[in-house]
Structures are given as structure tokens and as C-alpha cells.
Design an enzyme around this catalytic site. Structure first.
Site, PDB file in Angstrom:
ATOM      1  N   TYR A 111       0.817  -1.219   0.000  1.00  0.00           N
ATOM      2  CA  TYR A 111       0.000   0.000   0.000  1.00  0.00           C
ATOM      3  C   TYR A 111       0.848   1.266   0.000  1.00  0.00           C
ATOM      4  O   TYR A 111       0.315   2.369  -0.138  1.00  0.00           O
ATOM      5  CB  TYR A 111      -0.931   0.029   1.216  1.00  0.00           C
ATOM      6  CG  TYR A 111      -2.181  -0.766   0.970  1.00  0.00           C
ATOM      7  CD1 TYR A 111      -2.107  -2.144   0.815  1.00  0.00           C
ATOM      8  CD2 TYR A 111      -3.413  -0.159   0.862  1.00  0.00           C
ATOM      9  CE1 TYR A 111      -3.233  -2.884   0.568  1.00  0.00           C
ATOM     10  CE2 TYR A 111      -4.549  -0.897   0.612  1.00  0.00           C
ATOM     11  CZ  TYR A 111      -4.456  -2.257   0.466  1.00  0.00           C
ATOM     12  OH  TYR A 111      -5.570  -2.988   0.212  1.00  0.00           O
ATOM     13  N   ASP A 159      -6.957  -5.981   4.433  1.00  0.00           N
ATOM     14  CA  ASP A 159      -8.006  -5.501   3.528  1.00  0.00           C
ATOM     15  C   ASP A 159      -8.894  -6.676   3.113  1.00  0.00           C
ATOM     16  O   ASP A 159     -10.130  -6.618   3.211  1.00  0.00           O
ATOM     17  CB  ASP A 159      -7.337  -4.852   2.304  1.00  0.00           C
ATOM     18  CG  ASP A 159      -8.299  -3.996   1.502  1.00  0.00           C
ATOM     19  OD1 ASP A 159      -9.455  -3.831   1.912  1.00  0.00           O
ATOM     20  OD2 ASP A 159      -7.888  -3.494   0.442  1.00  0.00           O
ATOM     21  N   ASP A 161      -3.748 -18.012   3.752  1.00  0.00           N
ATOM     22  CA  ASP A 161      -4.725 -18.803   2.977  1.00  0.00           C
ATOM     23  C   ASP A 161      -5.439 -19.809   3.879  1.00  0.00           C
ATOM     24  O   ASP A 161      -6.661 -19.979   3.803  1.00  0.00           O
ATOM     25  CB  ASP A 161      -4.094 -19.468   1.745  1.00  0.00           C
ATOM     26  CG  ASP A 161      -2.737 -20.097   2.004  1.00  0.00           C
ATOM     27  OD1 ASP A 161      -2.242 -19.997   3.138  1.00  0.00           O
ATOM     28  OD2 ASP A 161      -2.166 -20.692   1.068  1.00  0.00           O
TER      29      ASP A 161
HETATM   30  O1  LIG Z   1      -8.767   3.287  -0.746  1.00  0.00           O
HETATM   31  C1  LIG Z   1      -9.507   2.535  -1.398  1.00  0.00           C
HETATM   32  O2  LIG Z   1     -10.041   2.867  -2.436  1.00  0.00           O
HETATM   33  C2  LIG Z   1      -9.789   1.158  -0.879  1.00  0.00           C
HETATM   34  C3  LIG Z   1      -9.514   1.021   0.594  1.00  0.00           C
HETATM   35  C4  LIG Z   1     -10.043  -0.220   1.147  1.00  0.00           C
HETATM   36  O3  LIG Z   1     -10.468  -1.129   0.477  1.00  0.00           O
HETATM   37  C5  LIG Z   1     -10.091  -0.373   2.598  1.00  0.00           C
HETATM   38  O4  LIG Z   1      -9.622   0.487   3.329  1.00  0.00           O
HETATM   39  O5  LIG Z   1     -10.593  -1.406   3.075  1.00  0.00           O
HETATM   40 MG   LIG Z   2     -11.173  -2.790   1.643  1.00  0.00          MG
END
Ligand SMILES: O=C(O)CCC(=O)C(=O)O
Ligand SMILES: [Mg+2]
Ligand SMILES: NC(=O)C1=CN([C@@H]2O[C@H](COP(=O)(O)OP(=O)(O)OC[C@H]3O[C@@H](n4cnc5c(N)ncnc54)[C@H](OP(=O)(O)O)[C@@H]3O)[C@@H](O)[C@H]2O)C=CC1
Length: 416
Positions: A161, A306, A282
Site C-alpha cells: 500500500y 483488507d 490462505d
Molecule cells: O482506498 C480505497 O479505495 C480502498 C480502501 C479499502 O479497500 C479499505 O480500506 O478497506
Molecule cells: Mg477494503
């Protein structure tokens, strides 16, 4: 003085004390970002529900003064084209300490990078805290959804990220690939001419501050275990290191000792005897469906977090009811797990539950737990009465399907 942010006539700032506790006035100013897409639907509902809960809980002694700050598409309207995250939005989030936001759009592939991620990085909101619990009556794909009761601590500041990547075919990508092949002896890039390249930084500092928060949360909230979720068998020096640094921190700072010869560990009884364990990502994703009761507090890297957030949300009814917070040691921005759901934007259809429950976390964070409790009780009662938005109604046979705003009203009418 701000350029476009209007500070409310009434209200005071929340302040952070030296020990990171908060001094919360009776009438705090709380900044909010409306959000793109369904932000226009859910944010006003959230504010109304919060105001009702605070008023009912404290009879006028406490009141929030909302202050709109801008990011995303609305910021383009207010500040001019291509201003996605104005400096004064960051400044206000810092100055006013506790904020709440709706979702913001991120285009796939080209275009701007995520404003959500930028907010987290620029304010160093390194913990993404996402509790996952079941509300009785919510339709779920599981037979026993109540067994899913977890709290995710997602690392929020590094991993892929970080946005360090180069597009296939670009001069920069070629430069990086040449460096890797010529200077670093890398022979495993299968298609060097046509590869995009991304970098995954994972540090001991980033890992330790996240795992420390997760373990402390487990101790403070009398939870049973903390699980480090990683893919360390494949990504040894990033995800594998996350696991090793996590265990080492548990031993060094919390006195954990190996359980049955390790690698699992246990904290001393005066720290709740909490088990520290790990699982490969997984395997984790199948076990949360088969044996969710074995997992409690989860500490994991950014991308895993995420994926895991949406997967766990689905187990207890979906991302319409999945709250969250982005936290540093001092600043907090609360936000739902879901995104802008563009096809529903402005239709007054979606579930405001995620943002309402994010606000509930916010009230607890500032110590207004009576108002927070009212909101949770209202959510429980409304769902038990089968008054739900489309996302739940389509999975229920006896539901009264209501709009986003009507769901908010239903919550308010059950705040007793
Ligand atoms: O920043 C985004 O567009 C996605 C972020 C995201 O999926 C989250 O924070 O769970
Ligand atoms: Mg997300
Ligand atoms: N923190 C943030 O601001 C986030 C922003 N995003 C951004 O949002 C945009 C859209 O992303 P996308 O992948 O479509 O994911 P979304 O989370 O926006 O939506 C996916 C689906 O989830 C369901 N859903 C989402 N929110 C609700 C809600 N409040 N009530 C009921 N159902 C809901 C809908 O399902 P159904 O179609 O079945 O009804 C929707 O189509 C992207 O630009 C993405 O980058 C994504 C995640 C987080």
C-alpha cells in the site's frame, strides 16, 4: 484560519494529553468528510442518529458541533479541479483530533492514488481497527454466525500500500528491472520486458507498533488470543519477518513464553494468559469459515487486512454493517469498511449501519459510552424487528425493507 472549512460558531476542540488520553469538552467540534458515491446517503443519516443518541443519553449536557472538511470529489468542487486532499483537511484532522469520514473513490489502474490510503499515511494512522461481531437477526451465509467475534488490527502504513510501483514498459520500470537483474543478480523476473514492478516495504518498527496495540487491546478487553496472520512461507523477509517480530515483541514487552515448545506463546496470567499464535493467510481464510470460534484478535499486514476485513464482514452479514477506525497514538478517523458503492449513490437505498457503527466506536473513543450503548441497542432492536435495508431484506423472507434514511429513523425511534 481555513480557506474553505467553516468552523462552527459553537464548540471546542478535543485535546490530547501528554499520556495520549483525551480531554473532551461537553460540546466538541468533530470534523466529517461526507464521502463520494453513497456518502451523500449514509453520512447525513449517521449524523442524525449520533445527534439523537447524544441528546437522549445526556439530555442536552453534551452536543457535537459537526464541521465539514473536504476530500475526494467534493473537494474538487470546493477547492477546484484536481484537489483531492487539501492540506487544510489534514490540518483540521490533526487539530481536532477525532474525525469521521464517508468512503472515497479510487480509480482502478491509472488515475489518482487512493485518498483513503493517503489520509492514513499522511496522518500516520497506523492501526486500522475493524471489529467484527454478529447482530442477532442479521442474515448470514453461516449456520452459526454468532461464533464469528473478532477484532482486526490491520497495519495501515506500509506493505504494498506504500504505492511504490512502476508501470510496465515505463523508463522507470526498465531502470528498476535492470538494476535488479544487473546489480542484484535477480534472475527470476519471468517477463522482464513487460513487467510492472511493485515494492513491499515491511519494517520491524511498523510491525511492532501494530502488534503492540493488538496485544494491549487483547489484555484490556479480556480477549483470549492474538493471531498473527501472514504469508511468511512465501514472502519470508516481509510477511515472515512480521510473524517473527510479532512473537519477539510479545516475549520482550509482554513476557510471553513459548507454549508447548513454541512457536505459539502465552502471556503471563496477570496479563490474561492470552495466547499469541500465527497462521498462514490462505489457511486462515478457510478456517474462519470452518472454525471461527478459534480466532479472536487478529494482527495482520495491510493487504491481508483488507481482504480479511471484507471476508469476515460477509460472515456476519456483509459490509453494510462493518465499522472501523484508523488510529495513531493521538489522532483518530473513523470510517466504514465498505467503499462508495457507486451504483447506489444518491438513491437512499444502502445500509448506513457501517458508518453508524463507526460513529458508535467514535463515541466510545471519546468516552461517551452511554450514547454508544444506545446506538448499539437501537441497532439490535431494529434488526430484531426485521426492519432492514435492501442488502439484508433480499436474504430474509419476512423483512420490512426500508430506505437508508428510514433505517436511520427506525434506529432513532428505538433509542430508549
Ligand atoms: O482506498 C480505497 O479505495 C480502498 C480502501 C479499502 O479497500 C479499505 O480500506 O478497506
Ligand atoms: Mg477494503
Ligand atoms: N475506505 C474507503 O473509502 C473505501 C473506498 N473504496 C472505493 O470505493 C469504490 C467502489 O468499490 P467497490 O469495490 O465497488 O466496493 P464497495 O464496498 O463500494 O461496494 C461493493 C458492494 O458492497 C455492497 N455494499 C457496499 N456498501 C454497502 C452499504 N452501505 N450497504 C449495503 N451494501 C453495501 C454492495 O453490494 P451489492 O452490489 O451486492 O448490493 C456494493 O456493490 C472504489 O473506488 C474503491 O476504491 C473501497 C473500499 C473502501
Amino acid at each position: 484560519m481555513y480557506q474553505h472549512i467553516r468552523t462552527p460558531a459553537e464548540g471546542e476542540k478535543i485535546r490530547v494529553n501528554e499520556d495520549f488520553s483525551l480531554s473532551v469538552p461537553d460540546n466538541p467540534v468533530i470534523p466529517f468528510i461526507e464521502g463520494d458515491g453513497i456518502g451523500v446517503d449514509i453520512t447525513p443519516v449517521m449524523k442524525k442518529v449520533v445527534d439523537a443518541a447524544v441528546s437522549r443519553a445526556y439530555g442536552g449536557k453534551h452536543k457535537i458541533s459537526w464541521m465539514e472538511i473536504y476530500a475526494g470529489e467534493k473537494s474538487n468542487q470546493v477547492y477546484g479541479e484536481n484537489v483531492w486532499l487539501p492540506d487544510e483537511t489534514l490540518e483540521a484532522a490533526r487539530e481536532y483530533v477525532v474525525s469521521i469520514k464517508g468512503p472515497l473513490t479510487t480509480p482502478v489502474g491509472g488515475g489518482i492514488r487512493s485518498i483513503n490510503v493517503a489520509l492514513r499515511q499522511q496522518l500516520d494512522l497506523y492501526v486500522c481497527l475493524r471489529p467484527v461481531r454478529y447482530f442477532q437477526g442479521v442474515p448470514s451465509p453461516l449456520k452459526n454466525p454468532e461464533k464469528t467475534d473478532m477484532v482486526i488490527f490491520r497495519e495501515n502504513s506500509e506493505d504494498i500500500y506504500a504505492g511504490i510501483e512502476w508501470e510496465a514498459g515505463s523508463e522507470d520500470a526498465k531502470k528498476v528491472i535492470n538494476f535488479l537483474m544487473n546489480d542484484m543478480g535477480v534472475t527470476k523476473i519471468r517477463f522482464p520486458q513487460t513487467s510492472g514492478i511493485g515494492i513491499k516495504p515491511v519494517s520491524s518498527e511498523g510491525t511492532e507498533r501494530l502488534v503492540r496495540k493488538a496485544i494491549q487491546y487483547a489484555i484490556d478487553n479480556k480477549r483470549r488470543s492474538v493471531t498473527l496472520v501472514h504469508k511468511g512461507n512465501i514472502m519470508k523477509f516481509t510477511e515472515g519477518a512480521f510473524k517473527n517480530w510479532g512473537y519477539a515483541l510479545a516475549a520482550r514487552e509482554f513476557g510471553a513464553i513459548p507454549l508447548d515448545g513454541g512457536p505459539w506463546m502465552k502471556l503471563p496470567e496477570d496479563k490474561g494468559g492470552i495466547v499469541i499464535k500465527d497462521v498462514i493467510a490462505d489457511a486462515f481464510l478457510q478456517q474462519i469459515l470452518l472454525r471461527p470460534e478459534e480466532y479472536d484478535v487478529i494482527a495482520t499486514l495491510n493487504l491481508n487486512g483488507d481482504y480479511v476485513s471484507d471476508a469476515l464482514a460477509a460472515q456476519v452479514g456483509g459490509i453494510g454493517i462493518a465499522p472501523g477506525a484508523n488510529l495513531s497514538d493521538s489522532i483518530a478517523i473513523f470510517e466504514a469498511t465498505h467503499g462508495t458503492a457507486p451504483k447506489y449513490a444518491g438513491k437512499d437505498q444502502v445500509n448506513p449501519g457501517s458508518l453508524v457503527l463507526s460513529a458508535e466506536m467514535m463515541l466510545r473513543h471519546i468516552g461517551w459510552s452511554e450514547a454508544a450503548d444506545l446506538m448499539v441497542r437501537a441497532m439490535e432492536r431494529t434488526i430484531q424487528d426485521s426492519v432492514v435495508t435492501y442488502d439484508f431484506a433480499r436474504q430474509m423472507s419476512d423483512a420490512q425493507k426500508v430506505s437508508c434514511s428510514a433505517f436511520g429513523e427506525a434506529l432513532i425511534s428505538r433509542m430508549t
